[in-house]
Design an enzyme around this catalytic site. Structure first.
Site, PDB file in Angstrom:
ATOM      1  CB  SER A 162      -0.989   0.003   1.184  1.00  0.00           C
ATOM      2  OG  SER A 162      -1.944   1.034   1.093  1.00  0.00           O
ATOM      3  CG  ASP A 181      -7.415  -2.608  -3.396  1.00  0.00           C
ATOM      4  OD1 ASP A 181      -7.944  -2.077  -2.368  1.00  0.00           O
ATOM      5  OD2 ASP A 181      -6.311  -2.733  -3.118  1.00  0.00           O
ATOM      6  CG  HIS A 190      -5.431  -2.253   0.230  1.00  0.00           C
ATOM      7  ND1 HIS A 190      -5.248  -1.672  -0.908  1.00  0.00           N
ATOM      8  CD2 HIS A 190      -4.773  -1.576   0.995  1.00  0.00           C
ATOM      9  CE1 HIS A 190      -4.277  -0.837  -0.737  1.00  0.00           C
ATOM     10  NE2 HIS A 190      -3.986  -0.762   0.576  1.00  0.00           N
TER      11      HIS A 190
END
Length: 271
Positions: A98, A221, A249
């Site tokens: 991320s 996501d 995610h």
């Protein structure tokens, strides 16, 4: 003065495995190095793994948290730079989840001689919608409301965000693990990291990334949709994009076998 001992203690650095290639595993917002538990057993058989907690996360030294430093992602990138320098790491393959994909880019620009490649798991250079040319997934007002909820009801915020991030189709156990991780983070630290993560726009970095990068994009996501991955790939000259049949995610937690397979294949291609 910072030295190897103080930095490894500050960031709760853990080294495991003794493979020829070194991977630095960097967790995302609201998490700590424990999120890698589903990929570490397999990867540590083939590689040397360096895990850590950003200052303010996990078992890092909370006393080292400085709000001015960590109000932007450059502060978290400095953690990475200092860890790499303290351990004298070279030819590192930086695996960032991320927001840590962007952190890895910032670190690589500062120490390009130490970082050989990046593996970006569900990356996003900007979580905001910025006109028709870029849809990061969130309107600013929605993110401001989320931050406001964090300040008013931190536990409620954690329980709301965890299933959104993990993906409601995934197991209650994994959602619970992520929620627990959010809840265990100091609220002041979490708020600073959240603002640095969700209100930033690092799209200008993308064409400056000169080392090879693998983008692992989940097909479903809520935080970083496939269009974001394609946007990044189009602007990163040495990037490879893999859109994976995954939901959520945190695919290193929900689909570890797929992530391990992709990392192995990638490291077989790059030096």
């Amino acid at each position: 003065m910072l030295n190897k001992t103080s930095i490894t203690a500050r960031n709760n650095v853990t080294v495991t495995g003794d493979g020829a290639k070194t991977l630095v595993l960097a967790h995302g917002f609201g998490c700590d190095q424990r999120v890698w538990q589903y990929v570490v057993p397999a990867l540590s058989k083939r590689y040397t793994l360096v895990l850590f907690d950003y200052v303010g996360s996990g078992r890092s030294q909370l006393s080292a948290f400085n709000q001015a430093r960590y109000a932007s992602l450059e502060g978290y990138a400095q953690d990475v730079v200092e860890i790499c320098e303290a351990l004298d790491l070279n030819d590192v393959h930086f695996v960032g989840h991320s927001v840590s994909a962007t952190v890895g880019q910032l670190a690589a620009l500062e120490i390009p001689e130490r970082i050989a490649s990046q593996v970006m798991i569900c990356p996003s250079p900007c979580f905001l919608n910025v006109g028709p040319e870029y849809q990061g997934g969130f309107e600013r007002a929605d993110l401001e409301e989320l931050i406001d909820l964090m300040e008013r009801n931190y536990i409620g915020w954690a329980h709301y965000l965890a299933p959104l991030v993990m993906g409601t189709e995934n197991s209650d156990q994994l959602i619970g693990e992520l929620s627990e991780s959010f809840c265990s983070t100091d609220p002041i630290v979490a708020r600073v990291f959240a603002k640095a993560t969700f209100f930033a726009d690092y799209r200008a970095l993308l064409p400056r990334v000169t080392h090879p990068a693998l983008l692992l994009q989940s097909q479903v996501d809520s935080l970083a949709n496939p269009a974001v991955g394609r946007y990044m790939h189009a602007r990163m000259p040495q990037s490879t994009l893999q859109e994976l049949p995954c939901v959520g995610h945190c695919i290193h937690m929900t689909h570890p076998d797929i992530v391990i397979r992709e990392i192995d294949a990638w490291l077989g291609q790059v030096s």
